[in-house]
Write a protein that holds these residues in place. Structure first.
Motif, PDB file in Angstrom:
ATOM      1  N   LEU A  18       0.830  -1.199   0.000  1.00  0.00           N
ATOM      2  CA  LEU A  18       0.000   0.000   0.000  1.00  0.00           C
ATOM      3  C   LEU A  18       0.869   1.255   0.000  1.00  0.00           C
ATOM      4  O   LEU A  18       0.545   2.252  -0.649  1.00  0.00           O
ATOM      5  N   ASP A  19       2.007   1.193   0.713  1.00  0.00           N
ATOM      6  CA  ASP A  19       2.945   2.320   0.701  1.00  0.00           C
ATOM      7  C   ASP A  19       3.391   2.630  -0.724  1.00  0.00           C
ATOM      8  O   ASP A  19       3.480   3.797  -1.128  1.00  0.00           O
ATOM      9  N   ARG A  22       0.601   4.263  -2.660  1.00  0.00           N
ATOM     10  CA  ARG A  22       0.478   5.664  -2.250  1.00  0.00           C
ATOM     11  C   ARG A  22       1.559   6.520  -2.898  1.00  0.00           C
ATOM     12  O   ARG A  22       1.294   7.632  -3.366  1.00  0.00           O
ATOM     13  N   GLN A  23       2.785   5.986  -2.925  1.00  0.00           N
ATOM     14  CA  GLN A  23       3.884   6.756  -3.501  1.00  0.00           C
ATOM     15  C   GLN A  23       3.662   7.003  -4.987  1.00  0.00           C
ATOM     16  O   GLN A  23       3.927   8.108  -5.488  1.00  0.00           O
ATOM     17  N   HIS A  26       1.222   9.780  -5.239  1.00  0.00           N
ATOM     18  CA  HIS A  26       1.872  11.055  -4.937  1.00  0.00           C
ATOM     19  C   HIS A  26       2.694  11.541  -6.124  1.00  0.00           C
ATOM     20  O   HIS A  26       2.700  12.725  -6.461  1.00  0.00           O
ATOM     21  N   LEU A  32      -3.733  12.755  -1.286  1.00  0.00           N
ATOM     22  CA  LEU A  32      -4.416  11.624  -0.667  1.00  0.00           C
ATOM     23  C   LEU A  32      -4.913  11.958   0.740  1.00  0.00           C
ATOM     24  O   LEU A  32      -4.255  12.685   1.486  1.00  0.00           O
ATOM     25  N   ASP A  34      -5.695   9.666   3.906  1.00  0.00           N
ATOM     26  CA  ASP A  34      -5.307   8.287   4.205  1.00  0.00           C
ATOM     27  C   ASP A  34      -6.049   7.728   5.415  1.00  0.00           C
ATOM     28  O   ASP A  34      -5.833   8.146   6.551  1.00  0.00           O
ATOM     29  N   SER A  36      -6.009   4.313   5.861  1.00  0.00           N
ATOM     30  CA  SER A  36      -5.586   2.918   5.797  1.00  0.00           C
ATOM     31  C   SER A  36      -4.854   2.438   7.040  1.00  0.00           C
ATOM     32  O   SER A  36      -4.918   1.253   7.378  1.00  0.00           O
ATOM     33  N   LEU A 340      -8.440   4.725  -4.119  1.00  0.00           N
ATOM     34  CA  LEU A 340      -7.161   5.417  -4.094  1.00  0.00           C
ATOM     35  C   LEU A 340      -7.017   6.339  -5.303  1.00  0.00           C
ATOM     36  O   LEU A 340      -6.462   7.433  -5.195  1.00  0.00           O
ATOM     37  N   VAL A 345      -7.696   6.672   0.667  1.00  0.00           N
ATOM     38  CA  VAL A 345      -6.966   5.421   0.891  1.00  0.00           C
ATOM     39  C   VAL A 345      -7.628   4.638   2.019  1.00  0.00           C
ATOM     40  O   VAL A 345      -7.765   5.144   3.136  1.00  0.00           O
TER      41      VAL A 345
END
Length: 382
Positions: A18-19, A22-23, A26, A32, A34, A36, A340, A345
């Motif tokens: 998930l990281d 997210r990146q 971004h 975002l 978040d 999560s 997302l 998220v």
């Protein structure tokens, strides 16, 4: 170089994937909100922060892994006020570097595989560390599903009699992450009787004990027989102190002594200034009341939205999570990926085990303003 094959054979920790997602979002310029990860955005109370500052001395020394006697006494006093239980601070309580290190260490300390007790039972969906720690400790893992129709409580009769002969530890977690379910004192009493009959340790993760929206949750420590119960708790959720890494366990003296043997080896002593801040936090309830009110306000926003959009919230009794059924025919990960892309998220239920497929978890940790914005976004896409 060869690494531990148990470690390398594990699939990546779900939230690492998930990281990365997210990146990537971004990098595309997406802003975002978040929901999560259960990392509170609420401020740590000023008095707690000041207690930490006041306790930072000019000369820094190694803290003792056993913890300050004053903190053990503060934990015991809080347990007496909160649950009406009396524990002996020096023998039955251990401050820990957050609860995670103590949760992870348990199977290394409390599982005697030479006796035939080589099995850890976990109830899933759940916090992934219970299983991963057990596997790294060389234990067998058996999973019991938590089902909506049983109010997300395990049915221990599903485990065949021969398996019980090998069970050394049974993990339970109420208020529950991720399902937000609660357990009753009758549940713990029944489990305690089973533990005596089958000779195993009850490991009760109670990290979310102070986040609730009705009657206060009970603790496994309130059972009539505590001789086979180890309870873990933390200031991370109660006092929004995640970065302080301040937790504790309450257990029979023999198990606490096991942690006394283990923790100096692992190098997980809690700095004294953090312990002093924790003493201050445990003496106060006003900030906890404010924290619950903040989560309640955010919770109402989403309950209203999901009711309007036909999203079923199946878990909402406690914790700062909402456990929701994925609408339509999508998988949990596909649904989370779709949200997302809109800037919201959430955690797919499948991240917490096979029984979590078909659900998603929403953590009420962003600010109220962020929650209001997320509700506007979701109103357009659900």
């Amino acid at each position: 170089m060869r690494l531990n094959p148990v470690l390398t054979g594990m699939r990546p920790y779900p939230f690492l994937a998930l990281d990365k997602a997210r990146q990537r979002a971004h990098d595309r310029g997406l802003i975002l909100i978040d929901f999560s990860v259960g990392d509170p955005h609420e401020p740590t109370d000023a008095a707690i922060r000041q207690a930490l500052i006041d306790a930072v001395e000019e000369r820094s020394t190694y803290p003792k892994a056993t913890g300050l006697p004053e903190l053990k006494e503060a934990i015991a006093a809080w347990l007496a006020r909160r649950y009406g239980v009396q524990l002996e601070p020096r023998r039955e309580i251990m401050p820990t570097l957050g609860s995670k290190e103590a949760v992870f260490s348990l199977p290394f300390i409390a599982l005697d595989k030479s006796s035939g007790k080589d099995t850890v039972v976990i109830c899933e969906p759940c916090y992934p560390i219970y299983e991963r720690a057990a596997l790294l400790a060389g234990a067998r893992v058996l999973k019991l599903p938590l089902r909506d129709e049983n109010r997300f409580l395990p049915d221990f009769s599903e485990l065949p009699d021969p398996e019980w002969e090998r069970v050394g530890i049974v993990w339970v977690n109420y208020p529950n992450n991720p399902t937000a379910a609660l357990a009753s004192l009758d549940f713990y009493e029944s489990l305690t009787r089973l533990a005596v009959e089958r000779d195993f340790l009850i490991a009760s993760d109670e990290a979310y004990s102070e986040i609730y929206f009705g009657a206060p949750p009970v603790s496994a420590l309130q059972s009539h027989d505590r001789s086979r119960i180890c309870v873990f708790n933390t200031q991370s959720k109660r006092s929004s102190m995640t970065g302080y890494r301040s937790g504790w366990l309450a257990a029979p003296a023999e198990l606490v002594q096991g942690y006394n043997f283990w923790r100096p080896l692992a190098g997980v002593a809690v700095p004294e200034f953090i312990q002093r801040a924790t003493i201050r936090a445990l003496a106060q309830e006003e900030h906890v009341v404010r924290m619950r009110a903040a989560y309640a306000a955010k919770r109402e926003l989403f309950l209203e939205l999901f009711s309007d959009r036909g999203v079923e919230v199946v878990g909402k009794e406690a914790t700062f999570y909402l456990w929701c059924r994925v609408p339509g025919e999508q998988t949990a990960e596909a649904f989370a990926a779709r949200l997302l892309e809109q800037g919201v998220v959430v955690a797919p239920g499948s991240f917490f085990g096979a029984s979590g497929e078909g659900y998603f978890r929403l953590a009420l940790v962003p600010t109220l303003v962020e929650c209001q914005r997320a509700v506007e976004i979701l109103a357009e896409v659900l």
